[in-house]
Scaffold this active site. Structure first.
Site, PDB file in Angstrom:
ATOM      1  N   LYS A 126       0.823  -1.217   0.000  1.00  0.00           N
ATOM      2  CA  LYS A 126       0.000   0.000   0.000  1.00  0.00           C
ATOM      3  C   LYS A 126       0.860   1.271   0.000  1.00  0.00           C
ATOM      4  O   LYS A 126       0.644   2.175  -0.811  1.00  0.00           O
ATOM      5  CB  LYS A 126      -0.943  -0.011   1.219  1.00  0.00           C
ATOM      6  CG  LYS A 126      -1.879  -1.218   1.227  1.00  0.00           C
ATOM      7  CD  LYS A 126      -2.787  -1.249   2.440  1.00  0.00           C
ATOM      8  CE  LYS A 126      -2.076  -1.462   3.745  1.00  0.00           C
ATOM      9  NZ  LYS A 126      -1.389  -2.762   3.869  1.00  0.00           N
ATOM     10  N   THR A 127       1.841   1.327   0.889  1.00  0.00           N
ATOM     11  CA  THR A 127       2.707   2.507   0.951  1.00  0.00           C
ATOM     12  C   THR A 127       3.515   2.643  -0.332  1.00  0.00           C
ATOM     13  O   THR A 127       3.691   3.746  -0.870  1.00  0.00           O
ATOM     14  CB  THR A 127       3.658   2.399   2.176  1.00  0.00           C
ATOM     15  OG1 THR A 127       2.846   2.313   3.349  1.00  0.00           O
ATOM     16  CG2 THR A 127       4.580   3.583   2.282  1.00  0.00           C
ATOM     17  N   ASP A 172      -2.174   7.074   6.212  1.00  0.00           N
ATOM     18  CA  ASP A 172      -1.966   5.664   6.513  1.00  0.00           C
ATOM     19  C   ASP A 172      -2.830   5.298   7.724  1.00  0.00           C
ATOM     20  O   ASP A 172      -3.067   6.138   8.584  1.00  0.00           O
ATOM     21  CB  ASP A 172      -0.481   5.470   6.840  1.00  0.00           C
ATOM     22  CG  ASP A 172      -0.016   4.065   6.527  1.00  0.00           C
ATOM     23  OD1 ASP A 172      -0.839   3.257   6.074  1.00  0.00           O
ATOM     24  OD2 ASP A 172       1.180   3.788   6.727  1.00  0.00           O
ATOM     25  N   THR A 179      -5.614  -1.664   6.820  1.00  0.00           N
ATOM     26  CA  THR A 179      -5.678  -3.131   6.825  1.00  0.00           C
ATOM     27  C   THR A 179      -7.077  -3.589   7.215  1.00  0.00           C
ATOM     28  O   THR A 179      -7.414  -4.752   7.071  1.00  0.00           O
ATOM     29  CB  THR A 179      -4.672  -3.713   7.839  1.00  0.00           C
ATOM     30  OG1 THR A 179      -4.813  -2.993   9.051  1.00  0.00           O
ATOM     31  CG2 THR A 179      -3.251  -3.583   7.339  1.00  0.00           C
ATOM     32  N   ARG A 198       6.561  -8.283   1.679  1.00  0.00           N
ATOM     33  CA  ARG A 198       7.448  -7.899   2.790  1.00  0.00           C
ATOM     34  C   ARG A 198       8.073  -9.124   3.437  1.00  0.00           C
ATOM     35  O   ARG A 198       9.255  -9.127   3.767  1.00  0.00           O
ATOM     36  CB  ARG A 198       6.684  -7.086   3.843  1.00  0.00           C
ATOM     37  CG  ARG A 198       7.584  -6.769   5.045  1.00  0.00           C
ATOM     38  CD  ARG A 198       6.901  -5.930   6.094  1.00  0.00           C
ATOM     39  NE  ARG A 198       6.622  -4.595   5.614  1.00  0.00           N
ATOM     40  CZ  ARG A 198       5.528  -3.914   5.917  1.00  0.00           C
ATOM     41  NH1 ARG A 198       4.606  -4.444   6.689  1.00  0.00           N
ATOM     42  NH2 ARG A 198       5.348  -2.699   5.446  1.00  0.00           N
TER      43      ARG A 198
END
Ligand SMILES: Nc1ncnc2c1ncn2[C@@H]1O[C@H](COP(=O)(O)OP(=O)(O)OP(=O)(O)O)[C@@H](O)[C@H]1O
Ligand SMILES: [Mg+2]
Length: 340
Positions: free
Chosen positions: A59-60, A104, A151, A210
């Site tokens: 997302k980031t 965020d 999330t 990640r």
């Protein structure tokens, strides 16, 4: 041991810079290309977009890519750090035309701040009271694009959801996509990889870039301790148990969940809250990190009456109980120091 989903300082090195370099999420990329192209052609500000998806799915990274593709400046704020609506209003009034505000964890925005955001999103205006009893003053803000990330899709109020031009659900990545992400990152770090090694890392990555990149970095640690620049299947299989990961890539938290479901609830069905409490996990970890991975691997199933273990989940748990995680230290002299 905490699940391997927290961001790390090294992540920036691996962030793709353009949509073309961003692997996977094909449909999202196509829609995003269309929106970017249309806004550019109309010389209009890109519409607000939201990204939903588990930790570490990108997302980031996507927010930064969109800012790059739209030639816009990116301002990032973590919603939990916004104390009062005034804080948000001042951030909004500082934005220049076409800037991107990346909020965020947007589900954590407090109610009064969310209301300030609604009018900014819709009319590019903010109303704010300077003191409790004064009349609100209204200020204009420049046209901007909000990128919201969360999330927890379920926690977003519906007026907020309705104000996004599009909401994207990030999906878990396929094994082939994860392998490609790992291969590119290994290449950037100057390491060769073989297909089996890539597949094996991908398999233990919980569908998440990640995690895949973190596993790769730990393999690199072991390779360096062995003075190798080649990551092969043996090296991967030596590294994983050192990290406490079993054959499927399950971590301690996952096994605690399975153990609670099987030992206390006889395989279920049982509610998430009850399983999490008995496994010693907080709800957010159980819901956003442990469950998605166990579901993805087919070890548990969701039913209307709660979660239950599948036959594969049962088998895996029994095998793990019999064998544990065994580390082959003789293969990697010195690797234990390298990893701690
Ligand atoms: N599609 C992708 N291709 C290549 N690398 C990716 C991709 N998606 C994510 N990554 C990498 O994975 C790591 C985590 O991504 P990112 O920080 O964007 O996740 P996130 O969804 O914002 O996570 P969180 O919910 O914890 O904030 C970064 O190093 C990023 O470069
Ligand atoms: Mg993020």
């Amino acid at each position: 041991m905490t699940p391997q989903t927290q961001p790390s300082v090294n992540e920036r090195n691996f962030r793709p810079g353009t949509l073309a370099d961003f692997i996977g999420q094909k449909q999202l990329k196509q829609t995003m290309q269309l929106m970017l192209h249309s806004a550019k052609t109309r010389q209009a500000t890109l519409e607000h977009v939201a990204f939903f998806g588990g930790p570490g799915l990108g997302k980031t990274t996507l927010a930064a890519i969109i800012a790059h593709e739209a030639d816009s400046r990116l301002h990032e704020i973590a919603a939990p750090s916004i104390g009062r609506p005034g804080d948000l209003a001042s951030a909004l009034t500082m934005l220049q035309p076409n800037d991107i505000l990346f909020l965020d964890e947007i589900h954590a925005l407090k109610r009064d701040s969310a209301e300030t955001l609604y009018s900014a999103m819709e009319d590019f205006k903010v109303s704010i009271k300077l003191s409790k009893d004064s009349d609100p003053i209204t200020m204009k803000v420049h046209p901007f694009t909000l990128i919201g990330s969360t999330t927890d899709f379920g926690l977003l109020p519906s007026p907020m959801r309705a104000r996004f031009g599009h909401s994207f659900h990030l999906q878990p990545y396929t094994l082939a996509e994860l392998a490609q992400i790992v291969e590119r990152a290994a290449d950037k770090m100057g390491f060769f990889t073989e297909e089996d090694a890539l597949k094996n890392i991908a398999l233990r990555s919980r569908g998440t870039p990640r995690v895949a990149l973190r596993l790769l970095r730990r393999c690199v640690d072991v390779a360096i301790s062995m003075d190798e620049d080649f990551i092969d299947i043996n090296l991967v299989e030596t590294t994983m148990p050192i990290l406490g990961l079993d054959e499927l890539g399950l971590e301690e938290a996952d096994r605690q969940y399975l153990s609670a479901l099987i030992e206390i609830y006889r395989g279920g069905p049982a509610g998430l809250g009850a399983i999490a409490a008995n496994a010693g996990l907080d709800m957010s970890t159980a819901r956003n990190i442990v469950e998605p991975a166990l579901l993805l691997m087919g070890l548990i199933a969701r039913t209307p009456r709660g979660r239950r273990v599948t036959r594969e989940g049962h088998q895996h748990y029994q095998t793990f109980r019999a064998n544990g995680v065994t580390v082959n230290w003789t293969r990697v002299e010195g690797a234990d120091q390298a990893l701690h």
